[in-house]
Write a protein that holds these residues in place. Sequence first.
Motif, mmCIF file in Angstrom:
data_model
loop_
_atom_site.group_PDB
_atom_site.id
_atom_site.type_symbol
_atom_site.label_atom_id
_atom_site.label_comp_id
_atom_site.label_asym_id
_atom_site.label_seq_id
_atom_site.Cartn_x
_atom_site.Cartn_y
_atom_site.Cartn_z
ATOM 1 N N GLY A 1 36.132 30.089 45.480
ATOM 2 C CA GLY A 1 35.926 30.299 44.055
ATOM 3 C C GLY A 1 34.450 30.402 43.709
ATOM 4 O O GLY A 1 33.608 30.657 44.576
ATOM 5 N N ASP B 1 45.160 40.238 36.227
ATOM 6 C CA ASP B 1 45.170 38.937 36.903
ATOM 7 C C ASP B 1 44.591 39.035 38.310
ATOM 8 O O ASP B 1 43.811 38.173 38.736
ATOM 9 C CB ASP B 1 46.592 38.384 36.970
ATOM 10 C CG ASP B 1 47.097 37.908 35.619
ATOM 11 O OD1 ASP B 1 46.265 37.488 34.789
ATOM 12 O OD2 ASP B 1 48.318 37.968 35.379
ATOM 13 N N THR B 2 44.975 40.084 39.049
ATOM 14 C CA THR B 2 44.453 40.274 40.397
ATOM 15 C C THR B 2 42.950 40.505 40.368
ATOM 16 O O THR B 2 42.197 39.926 41.166
ATOM 17 C CB THR B 2 45.146 41.469 41.077
ATOM 18 O OG1 THR B 2 46.551 41.204 41.176
ATOM 19 C CG2 THR B 2 44.584 41.716 42.473
ATOM 20 N N TYR C 1 40.861 36.677 32.412
ATOM 21 C CA TYR C 1 39.673 35.869 32.720
ATOM 22 C C TYR C 1 39.782 34.502 32.048
ATOM 23 O O TYR C 1 39.433 33.468 32.637
ATOM 24 C CB TYR C 1 38.402 36.595 32.270
ATOM 25 C CG TYR C 1 37.187 36.247 33.101
ATOM 26 C CD1 TYR C 1 36.565 35.008 32.985
ATOM 27 C CD2 TYR C 1 36.655 37.151 34.005
ATOM 28 C CE1 TYR C 1 35.462 34.678 33.744
ATOM 29 C CE2 TYR C 1 35.544 36.828 34.784
ATOM 30 C CZ TYR C 1 34.956 35.598 34.643
ATOM 31 O OH TYR C 1 33.866 35.269 35.406
ATOM 32 N N GLN D 1 41.847 32.232 34.168
ATOM 33 C CA GLN D 1 41.123 31.676 35.313
ATOM 34 C C GLN D 1 40.242 30.502 34.890
ATOM 35 O O GLN D 1 40.118 29.516 35.615
ATOM 36 C CB GLN D 1 40.267 32.769 35.967
ATOM 37 C CG GLN D 1 41.062 33.864 36.654
ATOM 38 C CD GLN D 1 41.893 33.344 37.816
ATOM 39 O OE1 GLN D 1 41.478 32.443 38.547
ATOM 40 N NE2 GLN D 1 43.084 33.889 37.981
ATOM 41 N N LYS E 1 42.531 27.429 33.969
ATOM 42 C CA LYS E 1 43.046 26.779 35.176
ATOM 43 C C LYS E 1 42.055 25.774 35.741
ATOM 44 O O LYS E 1 42.429 24.841 36.441
ATOM 45 C CB LYS E 1 43.365 27.833 36.241
ATOM 46 C CG LYS E 1 44.611 28.648 35.973
ATOM 47 C CD LYS E 1 44.805 29.709 37.046
ATOM 48 C CE LYS E 1 46.039 30.553 36.771
ATOM 49 N NZ LYS E 1 46.205 31.638 37.777
ATOM 50 N N CYS F 1 40.729 39.627 38.009
ATOM 51 C CA CYS F 1 39.956 38.470 37.541
ATOM 52 C C CYS F 1 39.971 37.321 38.532
ATOM 53 O O CYS F 1 39.009 36.545 38.599
ATOM 54 C CB CYS F 1 40.468 38.011 36.176
ATOM 55 S SG CYS F 1 40.067 39.182 34.852
ATOM 56 N N LYS F 2 41.043 37.196 39.300
ATOM 57 C CA LYS F 2 41.076 36.178 40.350
ATOM 58 C C LYS F 2 39.976 36.439 41.369
ATOM 59 O O LYS F 2 39.350 35.512 41.891
ATOM 60 C CB LYS F 2 42.443 36.179 41.036
ATOM 61 C CG LYS F 2 42.616 35.057 42.040
ATOM 62 C CD LYS F 2 44.034 35.046 42.624
ATOM 63 C CE LYS F 2 44.207 33.906 43.604
ATOM 64 N NZ LYS F 2 45.577 33.880 44.182
ATOM 65 N N SER F 3 39.720 37.724 41.644
ATOM 66 C CA SER F 3 38.630 38.091 42.545
ATOM 67 C C SER F 3 37.277 37.970 41.847
ATOM 68 O O SER F 3 36.321 37.427 42.401
ATOM 69 C CB SER F 3 38.829 39.523 43.048
ATOM 70 O OG SER F 3 37.707 39.969 43.780
ATOM 71 N N ARG G 1 36.600 34.372 47.377
ATOM 72 C CA ARG G 1 38.065 34.350 47.329
ATOM 73 C C ARG G 1 38.613 33.003 47.803
ATOM 74 O O ARG G 1 39.583 32.475 47.253
ATOM 75 C CB ARG G 1 38.601 35.467 48.236
ATOM 76 C CG ARG G 1 40.094 35.681 48.157
ATOM 77 C CD ARG G 1 40.483 36.389 46.885
ATOM 78 N NE ARG G 1 41.898 36.735 46.861
ATOM 79 C CZ ARG G 1 42.474 37.440 45.917
ATOM 80 N NH1 ARG G 1 41.748 37.898 44.906
ATOM 81 N NH2 ARG G 1 43.762 37.701 45.942
#
Length: 317
Positions: free
Chosen positions: A42, A255-256, A67, A70, A73, A258-260, A39
């Motif tokens: 990355g 989004d939450t 995904y 992510q 970005k 895939c960020k994890s 987290r």
Amino acid sequence: MSPCWVEYFTTFGLIVAVFLGYRICQGFYNIFNQFVLGRIFGPALDLKKLGKWAVVTGATDGIGLAYAKQLAKRGICIVFVSRSQEKLEHCAQEFAEKYGVETKTIVFDFSQPYDKYETVKKGLAGLEVGILVNNVGTGTTTIRLTETPDCDKKLNDLIHIQALSCAMMTHCVLHDMMERRKGVIVNVSSFTAYVPMPFMSIYPATKAFVDFFSRCMSKECETHGILFQCLLPHFVQTKMLLEDREPNLMRPSPDTFCKSAIGTLGRSERTFGYFPHFVLGCVANLMGERRAYEYIKDDVMRVRYRTLKQLGITPQE
């Protein structure tokens, strides 16, 4: 008891305690590595060094789209593969404008058989693909072989979209990855592969294929510098759930999630991708298959009855 036997039992107990302590510490480190370090820092890989392009299937909605965001970005160019030309063009334009990355689209219906994948191969020709995300899937609607209308087609589509696609897309990119001796393939399975699901038997069976395929390929390709990762998410609030709810802790937005999930790359080859889902996996393991199914049985039956009612069919017992 003689002093000799006391010494033996003491030594054995010490060995067991050390082993259990080691496994417990290892487990806590794996959790910390995936969900805390992942987290904060990355992925444990420099994704840009794997190749210029990432290929994402089912990339116009849900987990696939999240995904892809992510990856974009992080400056990675995206190949969107899906069946809707209109959605593909919209996503490609949005990513080019918002993230400043190159994009490419391939229109493909994954319910088609293996001999139609020439379209995908031609679309990927000449691209340095470093990452493949096998995400494409179809709805979790219940299928019972004795009561589902048009069952033959539904079975064909489900198996082609969720099982064949994973193997065929891997086949499309693996040769070039092996030649360059680097690459990552992320296969999106499901928590349903973890617990037997009557009335949804084909869906979790295809997801179990994705899980086991990933584990086999990981061993096969580990000496070639290629990483396979299998994601086993529980409910994520996407259109596939057919329920309009607000995301929450246990049912996060794409989004939450895939960020994890992307933070676990290079840290775990088989992961739930999201800490609350990891907790649910631990609970399922402790409960055992039968008790875990009893816990979710009412939800499964509710989906089944709702689906059949919409079709005007009286459910069988």
